[in-house]
Design a protein around this motif. Structure first.
Motif, PDB file in Angstrom:
ATOM      1  N   UNK A   1      -2.938   6.817 -20.150  1.00 38.98           N
ATOM      2  CA  UNK A   1      -2.866   6.976 -21.609  1.00 38.98           C
ATOM      3  C   UNK A   1      -3.438   8.263 -21.992  1.00 38.98           C
TER       4      UNK A   1
ATOM      5  N   UNK B   1      -4.501  11.275 -24.288  1.00 40.35           N
ATOM      6  CA  UNK B   1      -4.295  11.302 -25.765  1.00 40.35           C
ATOM      7  C   UNK B   1      -5.276  12.036 -26.508  1.00 40.35           C
TER       8      UNK B   1
ATOM      9  N   UNK C   1      -0.986   0.356 -29.214  1.00 37.14           N
ATOM     10  CA  UNK C   1      -0.831   0.327 -27.798  1.00 37.14           C
ATOM     11  C   UNK C   1      -1.639  -0.760 -26.976  1.00 37.14           C
ATOM     12  N   UNK C   2      -3.004  -1.064 -27.412  1.00 36.74           N
ATOM     13  CA  UNK C   2      -3.751  -1.796 -26.711  1.00 36.74           C
ATOM     14  C   UNK C   2      -3.467  -3.185 -26.726  1.00 36.74           C
TER      15      UNK C   2
ATOM     16  N   UNK D   1     -10.795  14.934 -17.945  1.00 36.67           N
ATOM     17  CA  UNK D   1     -11.908  15.117 -17.152  1.00 36.67           C
ATOM     18  C   UNK D   1     -13.095  14.482 -17.450  1.00 36.67           C
ATOM     19  N   UNK D   2     -13.381  14.229 -18.733  1.00 34.77           N
ATOM     20  CA  UNK D   2     -14.467  13.490 -19.304  1.00 34.77           C
ATOM     21  C   UNK D   2     -14.372  12.132 -18.902  1.00 34.77           C
ATOM     22  N   UNK D   3     -13.326  11.724 -18.839  1.00 40.92           N
ATOM     23  CA  UNK D   3     -12.924  10.002 -18.480  1.00 40.92           C
ATOM     24  C   UNK D   3     -11.635   9.863 -18.381  1.00 40.92           C
ATOM     25  N   UNK D   4     -11.061   9.596 -16.969  1.00 34.37           N
ATOM     26  CA  UNK D   4      -9.606   9.416 -16.794  1.00 34.37           C
ATOM     27  C   UNK D   4      -9.335   8.377 -17.636  1.00 34.37           C
ATOM     28  N   UNK D   5      -8.114   8.400 -18.352  1.00 35.20           N
ATOM     29  CA  UNK D   5      -7.581   7.457 -19.341  1.00 35.20           C
ATOM     30  C   UNK D   5      -6.640   6.322 -18.778  1.00 35.20           C
ATOM     31  N   UNK D   6      -7.134   5.788 -17.488  1.00 38.43           N
ATOM     32  CA  UNK D   6      -6.392   4.818 -16.918  1.00 38.43           C
ATOM     33  C   UNK D   6      -6.785   3.498 -17.784  1.00 38.43           C
ATOM     34  N   UNK D   7      -5.614   3.026 -18.274  1.00 39.91           N
ATOM     35  CA  UNK D   7      -5.890   1.609 -19.084  1.00 39.91           C
ATOM     36  C   UNK D   7      -5.153   0.530 -18.275  1.00 39.91           C
TER      37      UNK D   7
ATOM     38  N   UNK E   1      -0.628  -3.636 -24.321  1.00 36.78           N
ATOM     39  CA  UNK E   1      -0.740  -3.479 -23.023  1.00 36.78           C
ATOM     40  C   UNK E   1      -1.875  -4.753 -22.642  1.00 36.78           C
TER      41      UNK E   1
ATOM     42  N   UNK F   1     -10.071  15.837 -22.016  1.00 40.59           N
ATOM     43  CA  UNK F   1     -10.327  14.225 -22.184  1.00 40.59           C
ATOM     44  C   UNK F   1     -10.226  13.506 -20.829  1.00 40.59           C
TER      45      UNK F   1
END
Lengths: 151, 117
Positions: free
Chosen positions: A58, A60, A112-113, A46-52, A116, A44
């Protein structure tokens, strides 16, 4: 949403993958399960870093390998290259695949959204302890099974 | 664990991930977090293609048939039952020391099964 979470407030890993592995260890899964979950989370990323948020990632996924919510929060003082940006706080969660669909997974992301997007992210970056972090996220801190096994 | 079985589990989780990111409600929430689910799906589909090529042809074809028929092609065994169709598995089957070392299917529904040891 008072879900139990595990924490590692002194992550020593210096790469994304090893940091994810360090957090996964908190759940005390069998080795193969841990490796497969690491693969899923890393895929996940690698597909798109989950920097929120600046400094917060995050990672997940949903997986058939878990039968309950698995949530962990981690902190690295030095920051972990993710790989382009430095991440100091990691909120990792894995939700089970249920016949009812991704409803609960969606609710957790929504929860969480909401936190945050208000002032939760800034509070989290300033949090001094995992208890404080859990409180900001409206979760309940749980003692890691890994820690329980220590003499 | 059998390598093909590991890859089938990963393929299943990858399919769940792709499906989730195509779900409008999840997309909406991920976008609120500043993520780009549509871009992630494109990348995940590429990864899926690469992963599926590592699975033996027979199992890959069977996975695709099961996934299109049931929605889920791989399920864990829980309390000695296939968690896809809830059929009680034969004792000899459950007691086998080699479980997870072979790719096994449920004798009733045909789904791939694995044990959460």
């Amino acid at each position: 949403m008072k879900r139990p979470i595990f924490s590692n407030w002194s992550i020593t890993s210096v790469t994304r993958k090893t940091a994810l592995a360090e957090l996964l260890k908190l759940f005390s899964f069998q080795k193969t399960t841990e490796e497969l979950l690491l693969t899923a989370l890393e895929t996940r990323e690698q597909a798109e870093p989950t920097i929120v948020h600046n400094g917060i990632a995050m990672p997940h996924c949903r997986s058939i390998l878990v039968d309950d919510f698995m949530i962990a929060v981690g902190k690295s003082e030095k920051g972990i290259p993710w790989p382009g940006k430095k991440v100091k706080i990691i909120i990792l969660f894995i939700t089970p695949v249920k016949p009812s669909g991704p409803e609960e997974h969606m609710k957790l992301i929504k929860h969480l959204a909401k936190l945050l997007r208000t002032d939760g992210a800034e509070k989290l970056l300033k949090a001094d302890s995992p208890i404080e972090a859990a409180s900001i996220l409206h979760f309940t801190l749980q003692e890691s099974k890994q820690n329980e096994q220590r003499p | 664990m059998n390598k093909d079985l590991e890859r089938l589990i990963s393929l299943h989780d990858l399919d769940v991930m792709i499906s989730d990111l195509q779900n409008k409600d999840i997309q909406k929430q991920e976008k609120k977090l500043g993520l780009s689910p549509a871009a992630a799906v494109v990348e995940l589909k590429k990864m899926r293609s690469e992963l599926s090529l590592l699975i033996t042809r027979r199992n890959r074809d069977m996975y695709d048939q099961l996934a299109s028929h049931y929605g889920n092609a791989v399920v864990p065994v829980i309390h000695e039952r296939c968690s896809g169709c809830f059929t009680q598995l034969p004792t000899a089957f459950v007691a086998s020391p080699d479980r997870n070392k072979r790719v096994e299917t449920c004798p009733a529904c045909g789904r791939f099964i694995y044990w959460c040891d």
